[in-house]
Write an enzyme that holds these catalytic residues in place. Structure first.
Site, mmCIF file in Angstrom:
data_model
loop_
_atom_site.group_PDB
_atom_site.id
_atom_site.type_symbol
_atom_site.label_atom_id
_atom_site.label_comp_id
_atom_site.label_asym_id
_atom_site.label_seq_id
_atom_site.Cartn_x
_atom_site.Cartn_y
_atom_site.Cartn_z
ATOM 1 N N GLU A 19 0.814 -1.213 0.000
ATOM 2 C CA GLU A 19 0.000 0.000 0.000
ATOM 3 C C GLU A 19 0.852 1.269 0.000
ATOM 4 O O GLU A 19 0.404 2.331 0.429
ATOM 5 C CB GLU A 19 -0.927 -0.016 1.218
ATOM 6 C CG GLU A 19 -1.878 -1.183 1.231
ATOM 7 C CD GLU A 19 -2.696 -1.267 2.505
ATOM 8 O OE1 GLU A 19 -3.487 -0.359 2.744
ATOM 9 O OE2 GLU A 19 -2.504 -2.238 3.263
ATOM 10 N N SER A 146 -6.640 -2.428 2.185
ATOM 11 C CA SER A 146 -6.952 -1.716 0.936
ATOM 12 C C SER A 146 -7.365 -2.643 -0.195
ATOM 13 O O SER A 146 -7.147 -2.346 -1.371
ATOM 14 C CB SER A 146 -5.765 -0.849 0.494
ATOM 15 O OG SER A 146 -5.542 0.189 1.394
ATOM 16 N N TYR A 209 -9.430 3.972 -4.517
ATOM 17 C CA TYR A 209 -8.438 5.042 -4.608
ATOM 18 C C TYR A 209 -8.398 5.809 -5.924
ATOM 19 O O TYR A 209 -7.764 6.849 -5.990
ATOM 20 C CB TYR A 209 -7.047 4.471 -4.292
ATOM 21 C CG TYR A 209 -6.975 3.948 -2.880
ATOM 22 C CD1 TYR A 209 -7.089 4.813 -1.804
ATOM 23 C CD2 TYR A 209 -6.828 2.596 -2.629
ATOM 24 C CE1 TYR A 209 -7.044 4.335 -0.502
ATOM 25 C CE2 TYR A 209 -6.780 2.112 -1.331
ATOM 26 C CZ TYR A 209 -6.888 2.993 -0.278
ATOM 27 O OH TYR A 209 -6.852 2.526 1.005
ATOM 28 N N ARG A 248 -11.375 2.892 11.494
ATOM 29 C CA ARG A 248 -12.557 2.832 10.634
ATOM 30 C C ARG A 248 -12.975 1.379 10.491
ATOM 31 O O ARG A 248 -12.143 0.518 10.192
ATOM 32 C CB ARG A 248 -12.268 3.430 9.247
ATOM 33 C CG ARG A 248 -13.547 3.784 8.462
ATOM 34 C CD ARG A 248 -13.274 4.046 6.998
ATOM 35 N NE ARG A 248 -13.042 2.797 6.288
ATOM 36 C CZ ARG A 248 -11.955 2.535 5.584
ATOM 37 N NH1 ARG A 248 -10.978 3.415 5.488
ATOM 38 N NH2 ARG A 248 -11.831 1.372 4.972
ATOM 39 N N ASP A 250 -15.499 -1.465 8.653
ATOM 40 C CA ASP A 250 -16.257 -1.697 7.424
ATOM 41 C C ASP A 250 -17.285 -2.797 7.635
ATOM 42 O O ASP A 250 -17.035 -3.788 8.341
ATOM 43 C CB ASP A 250 -15.308 -2.095 6.288
ATOM 44 C CG ASP A 250 -14.269 -1.014 5.999
ATOM 45 O OD1 ASP A 250 -14.566 0.167 6.251
ATOM 46 O OD2 ASP A 250 -13.163 -1.365 5.536
ATOM 47 N N GLU A 266 -14.052 -5.772 8.910
ATOM 48 C CA GLU A 266 -12.753 -5.578 9.548
ATOM 49 C C GLU A 266 -12.652 -4.159 10.076
ATOM 50 O O GLU A 266 -13.428 -3.280 9.698
ATOM 51 C CB GLU A 266 -11.607 -5.865 8.580
ATOM 52 C CG GLU A 266 -11.553 -4.948 7.374
ATOM 53 C CD GLU A 266 -10.412 -5.315 6.429
ATOM 54 O OE1 GLU A 266 -9.337 -4.711 6.564
ATOM 55 O OE2 GLU A 266 -10.611 -6.200 5.570
ATOM 56 N N ASN A 268 -9.889 -1.010 10.445
ATOM 57 C CA ASN A 268 -8.632 -0.439 9.971
ATOM 58 C C ASN A 268 -8.103 0.524 11.027
ATOM 59 O O ASN A 268 -8.765 1.512 11.347
ATOM 60 C CB ASN A 268 -8.858 0.324 8.661
ATOM 61 C CG ASN A 268 -9.518 -0.532 7.603
ATOM 62 O OD1 ASN A 268 -8.872 -1.303 6.927
ATOM 63 N ND2 ASN A 268 -10.832 -0.408 7.471
ATOM 64 N N GLY A 272 -7.168 5.345 5.388
ATOM 65 C CA GLY A 272 -6.604 6.234 4.389
ATOM 66 C C GLY A 272 -6.962 7.691 4.615
ATOM 67 O O GLY A 272 -8.035 8.020 5.135
#
Length: 305
Positions: A19, A146, A209, A248, A250, A266, A268, A272
């Site tokens: 990443e 990601s 992205y 964060r 999801d 999951e 994070n 990002g």
């Protein structure tokens, strides 16, 4: 971080993970935001093998960690910063390591009563040879983020997935959770809001992205009970893992199943911070501009996280 008139802030970015490019984007954006907020001594650091020596020379008052993926997000850099006694942002060594390990984090979520799908860790060669569970299922590295190296195996597929040669020896295979893609950011002890992520296909790396890869509806147009559950689950996941600062979480939500259809995918620990990223967007939607969010993270920095 202790209060200083003009603290030196090192923004870690890049690094050697899959990443890297996303991390460079996050780091540059955060560095610019800190300068806009009023920080005068912001140093952008592309994390390489000499990172320890570079930081020892810079002697920053705080590190804003914008590394994503392995080494930067899995407890390795966090341990080095603890050793150097440099206050840093986001989660500490243990929470970072556990959250990055998808299977172990699921064990934590189950113990906290949070809904997750069934999954197994198997050899990549075995996945290439046969269906290790009934389709539809998802194959992914156990410790990348990601949507790097993610394969969706659908019912109509003729055979098992032909994974790329650079996939790790051990991979996670999990039951596919259908439905809408939702996400919630936690800042400190507060879950911000819910975003509905709309794509024309699979929410993969490009959808995350690339400009136009996905459309974000924030706040999400979902029933109040689903909205509140996302906030509740995200904060509970953050606390169960022992996260600090910003995280964060999801979700997938199958509308046909109501509240039973909300599944936690999951968490994070270092989401990002690029121009298309979800966390800055959620912060703006709840009244916190991007420079203020970055400044909050720096002021929240500490050791012993």
């Amino acid at each position: 971080m202790s209060s200083r008139t003009n603290p030196t802030v090192a923004v870690l970015m890049g690094g050697p993970s899959a990443e890297r490019e996303v991390s460079l984007g996050s780091g540059r954006a955060c560095a610019a935001a800190l300068r806009e907020y009023g920080y005068q001594d912001v140093i952008e650091v592309d994390a390489g093998p000499d990172l320890c020596a570079v930081l020892a020379q810079i002697k920053p008052h705080a590190v804003l960690n914008c590394l994503h993926g392995r080494w930067g997000e899995d407890g390795c850099v966090q341990g080095m910063l603890e050793w150097l006694k440099i206050p840093y942002t986001h989660s500490g060594v243990l929470a970072s390591a556990v959250a990055m390990d998808k299977q172990r984090s699921k064990d934590v979520f189950r113990a906290a009563g949070l809904p997750v799908v069934e999954s197994v860790i198997v050899k990549a060669d075995e996945v290439r040879a046969r269906h290790v569970m009934l389709p539809p299922y998802v194959v992914k590295p156990n410790n990348e983020g990601s949507s790097v190296g993610v394969y969706l195996v659908e019912v109509e597929n003729n055979g098992p997935p032909q994974l790329d040669a650079d996939m790790p020896e051990d991979v996670m295979v999990e039951t596919f959770a259908p439905g809408r893609e939702l996400t919630t950011t936690v800042v400190g002890d507060r879950a911000l809001t819910v975003t509905d992520i709309i794509t024309t296909g699979w929410y993969d790396y490009d959808a995350k992205y690339k400009e136009g890869g996905s459309r974000h509806v924030v706040p999400a147009n979902v029933p109040p009970e689903i909205f509140d559950l996302c906030l509740d689950y995200a904060l509970r996941a953050h606390n169960a893992l022992g996260c600090r600062g910003v995280s964060r979480t999801d979700f997938r939500w199958d509308e046909a199943r109501g509240t039973e259809g909300l599944i936690l995918l999951e968490t994070n620990t270092q989401p990002g911070m690029t121009g298309t990223s979800l966390t800055p967007e959620q912060a703006r939607a709840t009244g916190m501009g991007f420079p203020a969010l970055c400044a909050w993270m720096v002021e929240d920095a500490s050791c012993g996280r």
